[in-house]
Scaffold this active site. Sequence first.
Site, PDB file in Angstrom:
ATOM      1  CE1 TYR A  51       6.451  55.624   6.943  1.00  0.00           C
ATOM      2  CE2 TYR A  51       4.287  54.635   6.652  1.00  0.00           C
ATOM      3  CZ  TYR A  51       5.119  55.559   7.272  1.00  0.00           C
ATOM      4  OH  TYR A  51       4.600  56.413   8.216  1.00  0.00           O
ATOM      5  CG  ASN A 114       6.147  56.897  15.300  1.00  0.00           C
ATOM      6  OD1 ASN A 114       5.216  56.820  14.495  1.00  0.00           O
ATOM      7  ND2 ASN A 114       7.394  57.102  14.919  1.00  0.00           N
ATOM      8  CG  HIS A 117       4.776  60.870   8.117  1.00  0.00           C
ATOM      9  ND1 HIS A 117       5.951  60.196   7.901  1.00  0.00           N
ATOM     10  CD2 HIS A 117       4.684  61.824   7.140  1.00  0.00           C
ATOM     11  CE1 HIS A 117       6.548  60.718   6.823  1.00  0.00           C
ATOM     12  NE2 HIS A 117       5.796  61.699   6.340  1.00  0.00           N
ATOM     13  CD  GLU A 128       6.330  62.443   3.097  1.00  0.00           C
ATOM     14  OE1 GLU A 128       7.342  61.734   3.269  1.00  0.00           O
ATOM     15  OE2 GLU A 128       5.929  63.267   3.951  1.00  0.00           O
TER      16      GLU A 128
HETATM   17  P1  GDP Z   1      10.354  59.153  11.104  1.00  0.00           P
HETATM   18  O1  GDP Z   1      10.836  60.017   9.965  1.00  0.00           O
HETATM   19  O2  GDP Z   1      10.652  59.752  12.465  1.00  0.00           O
HETATM   20  O3  GDP Z   1       8.892  58.766  10.978  1.00  0.00           O
HETATM   21  O4  GDP Z   1      11.191  57.794  11.086  1.00  0.00           O
HETATM   22  P2  GDP Z   1      11.669  56.833   9.897  1.00  0.00           P
HETATM   23  O5  GDP Z   1      11.484  57.494   8.551  1.00  0.00           O
HETATM   24  O6  GDP Z   1      13.028  56.341  10.270  1.00  0.00           O
HETATM   25  O7  GDP Z   1      10.687  55.594  10.006  1.00  0.00           O
HETATM   26  C1  GDP Z   1       9.391  55.619   9.458  1.00  0.00           C
HETATM   27  C2  GDP Z   1       8.438  54.952  10.423  1.00  0.00           C
HETATM   28  O8  GDP Z   1       8.806  53.572  10.573  1.00  0.00           O
HETATM   29  C3  GDP Z   1       8.499  55.498  11.868  1.00  0.00           C
HETATM   30  O9  GDP Z   1       7.733  56.672  12.048  1.00  0.00           O
HETATM   31  C4  GDP Z   1       7.947  54.319  12.651  1.00  0.00           C
HETATM   32  O10 GDP Z   1       6.518  54.255  12.546  1.00  0.00           O
HETATM   33  C5  GDP Z   1       8.547  53.136  11.906  1.00  0.00           C
HETATM   34  N1  GDP Z   1       9.820  52.694  12.503  1.00  0.00           N
HETATM   35  C6  GDP Z   1      11.024  53.341  12.462  1.00  0.00           C
HETATM   36  N2  GDP Z   1      11.977  52.642  13.116  1.00  0.00           N
HETATM   37  C7  GDP Z   1      11.352  51.501  13.562  1.00  0.00           C
HETATM   38  C8  GDP Z   1      11.797  50.360  14.302  1.00  0.00           C
HETATM   39  O11 GDP Z   1      12.978  50.250  14.680  1.00  0.00           O
HETATM   40  N3  GDP Z   1      10.855  49.390  14.560  1.00  0.00           N
HETATM   41  C9  GDP Z   1       9.560  49.484  14.156  1.00  0.00           C
HETATM   42  N4  GDP Z   1       8.718  48.480  14.456  1.00  0.00           N
HETATM   43  N5  GDP Z   1       9.093  50.555  13.455  1.00  0.00           N
HETATM   44  C10 GDP Z   1       9.983  51.544  13.174  1.00  0.00           C
END
Ligand code: GDP
Length: 144
Positions: A51, A114, A117, A128
Amino acid sequence: MNGRITFTMIKPGAVAKENIGPILKIINEKGFHIVAMRLTQLSTLQAQTFYAVHKERPFYNSLVQSMTSGPIVVALLEKDNAVEDYRKIIGATDPAKAEEGTIRKLFAESVEANAVHGSDSDENAIIESDFFFNHSERFYKSIK
Ligand code: GDP
């Protein structure tokens, strides 16, 4: 994007709630073939590396802690238009905004925990997969 592979993780919360089976069932029903898969647990360094793109975000440390809190399932999935189609069936990052019937709507506990991934590009699907599967080219060579 029209590659034939994507990479997924079933995150710790979903594994802890015994949702591996229900999630894999949806993945298969939606036409994805599981090319490679295993149960593992991320070290802090692995989660930080995976990440790294989010390291300036306020939720980064919490995300790393959540992702290392228990076992996860990592899998390489094959289907036409895999990246885009998988993003559709997992739904929006925030489960409150995810469409009915999507994996995150069904199984996510929060925006952070959530459930799953899914890669966001063909390029990242390969990066990945390589992160988790030694010599992962042996899995996707035949389907590129
Ligand atoms: P994805 O591609 O839909 O998984 O989303 P992103 O790449 O933007 O973010 C990676 C992961 O970070 C997400 O799947 C969530 O587990 C976490 N995440 C993203 N946005 C938030 C947030 O606003 N708050 C928190 N606590 N976790 C977040």
